[in-house]
Design a protein around this motif. Structure first.
Motif, short mmCIF file in Angstrom:
data_model
loop_
_atom_site.label_atom_id
_atom_site.label_comp_id
_atom_site.label_asym_id
_atom_site.label_seq_id
_atom_site.Cartn_x
_atom_site.Cartn_y
_atom_site.Cartn_z
N ASP A 88 5.75 5.30 6.44
CA ASP A 88 7.11 4.85 6.15
C ASP A 88 7.25 3.35 5.93
O ASP A 88 8.34 2.88 5.58
N SER A 89 6.20 2.58 6.11
CA SER A 89 6.33 1.13 5.94
C SER A 89 6.34 0.78 4.46
O SER A 89 6.01 1.60 3.60
N ILE A 90 6.68 -0.45 4.15
CA ILE A 90 6.71 -0.91 2.77
C ILE A 90 5.33 -0.81 2.13
O ILE A 90 5.18 -0.43 0.97
N ASP A 91 4.29 -1.14 2.89
CA ASP A 91 2.93 -1.13 2.37
C ASP A 91 2.30 0.26 2.37
O ASP A 91 1.19 0.43 1.85
N SER A 92 2.96 1.25 2.95
CA SER A 92 2.34 2.57 3.10
C SER A 92 2.00 3.23 1.77
O SER A 92 1.12 4.08 1.70
N ALA A 93 2.70 2.84 0.69
CA ALA A 93 2.41 3.43 -0.61
C ALA A 93 0.97 3.17 -1.03
O ALA A 93 0.37 3.98 -1.76
N THR A 94 0.40 2.06 -0.58
CA THR A 94 -0.96 1.70 -0.99
C THR A 94 -2.02 2.53 -0.27
O THR A 94 -3.14 2.65 -0.76
N TYR A 95 -1.70 3.05 0.91
CA TYR A 95 -2.69 3.85 1.64
C TYR A 95 -2.18 5.24 1.99
O TYR A 95 -2.71 5.93 2.85
N ARG A 96 -1.16 5.68 1.24
CA ARG A 96 -0.54 6.98 1.53
C ARG A 96 -1.50 8.14 1.31
O ARG A 96 -1.44 9.16 2.01
N GLU A 97 -2.38 8.01 0.33
CA GLU A 97 -3.30 9.11 0.05
C GLU A 97 -4.18 9.43 1.26
O GLU A 97 -4.47 10.59 1.55
N GLY A 98 -4.61 8.39 1.98
CA GLY A 98 -5.41 8.63 3.17
C GLY A 98 -4.66 9.40 4.23
O GLY A 98 -5.23 10.27 4.91
N VAL A 99 -3.36 9.10 4.39
CA VAL A 99 -2.53 9.84 5.35
C VAL A 99 -2.46 11.31 4.96
O VAL A 99 -2.65 12.21 5.79
N ILE A 100 -2.22 11.56 3.67
CA ILE A 100 -2.08 12.94 3.20
C ILE A 100 -3.37 13.71 3.38
O ILE A 100 -3.37 14.87 3.83
N ARG A 101 -4.50 13.07 3.06
CA ARG A 101 -5.79 13.75 3.21
C ARG A 101 -6.06 14.10 4.67
O ARG A 101 -6.59 15.17 4.98
N ALA A 102 -5.73 13.17 5.57
CA ALA A 102 -5.96 13.43 7.00
C ALA A 102 -5.08 14.56 7.51
O ALA A 102 -5.52 15.41 8.29
#
Length: 579
Positions: A155-169
């Motif tokens: 949900d942070s401003i920068d989360s768009a850059t590492y969102r794929e890792g969250v989804i994969r996990a």
């Protein structure tokens, strides 16, 4: 299916980069996240299928500063997860092996695909396409054996850059531990992500962190309401976490120590294929909306081209085949008939005369260029080229109209631009095809003349009468002059000798047969022109234009690719072995 999902995701990403409409960009980004989730979930199924004893994966997820990494350390009974008071400290999926070794996790690199496995100390904030695996050195009484994943925030401003890792996990997880604080539990981002993963059917535990004594009952009731709004399954267990005053870590309640081990018993890996299909079916139509729209545009283009071709053939039939003053082909057959009707006794004299007069013609024939001058002076060829040019002009106007309608405007505009760029080449190819057709069709013209002559041989009186008319009307000179190129076809149509001969033949006993031969010749000519010129030349070139469109602003997924993937949505999927 995995290959198709990857292709669709890549096309969305490419189109998104060119998209200027903000609402469309938001919608496309959501679909990209869904496709990443679906791709990862399919890979999860492959991981289960390939493993003799699949590992249990647990993911700790939640918004920024909810205390995820702190809870991971509590669950591991160690300080393995790095913590910081700063938001967004964890930006990579970090796995911690509890009761299992790194060797047991060898299949994870295939699951994570382009993500590289690194040591925890090698993870860098400058790179997001990586993850780490670490063996937990201490014993945990709270966790079943498996891999516990500490995940970045979503949900942070920068989360768009590492969102794929969250989804994969999250997709890898067999059970999910949602961590929320009293400040963050109501955030819409939390419930958006929980709604998005409902189709994964993961047993879930909610950890309500950073609580003050006596405040949990109101928050838990609110949590229930949020859950019911976001999801349709049963509200999960909630663990209330208070801080340990000395270390500042959350305190796991003694009474809830067996909870995660009990939750692990609810994992049903054998149902994964069915869950996978449910996930795909839920989003399939939405994912394919722009693809189907392009397919519809392609169908519309085919229909538009066919409409223009049919209109072109109507013009050809009206302005040439059925035109009383312009239809020259049958007159060519009549000139050939004149040559066949030579009067016995005069044939030798005429033949010797022609040998001198037609020497250039005979030389042309030897080169395989019979009657080239006839093609050059043909009204038919000129009309066909004019019809082709008019067809392309009309088609360009139709494309501009299409560009102003619906969501596929850019597709039609680019197609119109490509048509303009290739218009001259298309017309040149058509002109060459028209000339080749005209030369090759002379065989049909000669055949029509021979049919008439054979019929006349059955009527000697008529044949002799026509021979006399042929000689007196000096039609032989006309025939020879035509062969030499001294006159054009337009002169031939109105030549008095030809008019006389045609009129007499029409009024004779074989008049009805003559009309039948003419009608057959016209029909054959219509079919040949349509197939050789407008279908195999012009139409084929026009239908190939969409294949040359730039890949960047369009999906360009073919109907065949879509048809190959869709049966996997409905085919019976056997569950994995019972675990």
């Amino acid at each position: 299916m995995l290959e198709f999902i990857q292709l669709l995701k890549q096309r969305y990403q490419a189109v998104l980069a060119q998209q200027g409409n903000e609402s469309v960009k938001t919608s496309y980004q959501q679909r990209i996240d869904q496709l990443i989730l679906a791709e990862a979930f399919i890979r999860k199924g492959q991981l289960i299928e390939a493993s003799q004893q699949p590992l249990l994966h647990m993911a700790v997820v939640g918004p920024t500063q909810a205390g995820k990494s702190s809870l991971v350390n509590v669950l591991l009974n160690s300080n393995a997860a790095g913590i910081s008071p700063l938001a967004g400290y964890t930006i990579h999926p970090q796995g911690f092996c509890n009761g299992v070794s790194l060797a047991d996790c060898s299949g994870l690199q295939r699951y994570f695909g382009r993500f590289q496995q690194l040591q925890q100390t090698q993870l860098s904030k400058d790179r997001h396409d990586c993850y780490s695996l670490t063996e937990n050195a201490t014993d945990s009484g709270l966790l079943p054996h498996g891999v516990l994943w500490d995940t970045p925030d979503f949900d942070s401003i920068d989360s768009a850059t590492y969102r794929e890792g969250v989804i994969r996990a999250i997709a890898l997880a067999d059970l999910v531990i949602l961590v929320v604080s009293k400040e963050k539990y109501a955030d819409q981002s939390v419930w958006d992500i929980m709604a998005a993963v409902e189709e994964l059917h993961q047993p879930t535990l909610i950890c309500l962190n950073k609580l003050v004594e006596g405040s949990e009952s109101i928050i838990i009731q609110s949590l229930k309401e949020k859950w019911r709004q976001a999801r349709t399954d049963e509200f999960p267990e909630v663990v209330s976490l208070y801080y340990q005053k000395p270390g500042g870590l959350p305190d796991w309640p003694e009474s809830r120590q067996p909870l995660l081990k009990q939750l692990a018993n609810k994992v049903r890996l054998n149902k994964h294929p069915r869950f996978e299909q449910e996930l795909l079916k839920r989003h399939w139509q939405t994912w394919l909306e722009p693809v189907v729209a392009e397919h519809q545009a392609l169908n519309d283009w085919h229909e538009l081209v066919d409409l223009m071709i049919n209109q072109a053939m109507e013009s050809y039939q009206r302005d040439y085949l059925n035109h009383p003053h312009h239809y020259e082909t049958f007159q060519l057959a009549m000139t050939e008939l004149l040559n066949l009707m030579e009067i016995p006794g005069l044939a030798r004299i005429l033949a010797s005369t022609r040998q001198v007069l037609t020497w250039p013609v005979r030389q042309v024939m030897k080169l395989g260029r019979k009657r080239l001058h006839v093609s050059d002076s043909s009204y038919e060829i000129a009309l066909l080229n004019q019809i082709a040019e008019h067809t392309l002009i009309q088609l360009a106007d139709k494309l501009l109209d299409k560009a102003e309608q619906g969501d596929q405007g850019p597709w039609w505009r680019q197609l119109n631009s490509m048509l303009r760029n290739q218009r001259q080449d298309a017309l040149q190819d058509f002109a060459l095809a028209a000339k080749n057709y005209h030369l090759s069709f002379q065989q049909d013209v000669d055949s029509a003349a021979h049919r008439l002559y054979y019929k006349l041989q059955e009527q000697p009186v008529v044949l002799n009468s026509l021979r006399a008319t042929r000689a007196t009307a000096d039609a032989a000179v006309i025939a020879l002059t035509l062969q030499m190129g001294g006159i054009g076809l337009h002169d031939l149509v109105i030549a008095p000798a030809m008019l006389t001969l045609t009129s007499l033949l029409a009024e004779s006993a074989v008049g009805g047969y003559m009309h039948k031969v003419e009608a057959d010749l016209k029909q054959n000519q219509f079919n040949t022109v349509k197939q050789a010129l407008f279908v195999e030349s012009l139409r084929l070139k026009l239908l190939q234009l969409p294949e040359q469109l730039s890949m960047t602003p369009h999906f360009n997924i073919s109907p065949d690719q879509l048809r190959a993937a869709e049966p996997q949505l409905t085919e019976k999927r056997h569950g994995l072995r019972l675990l």
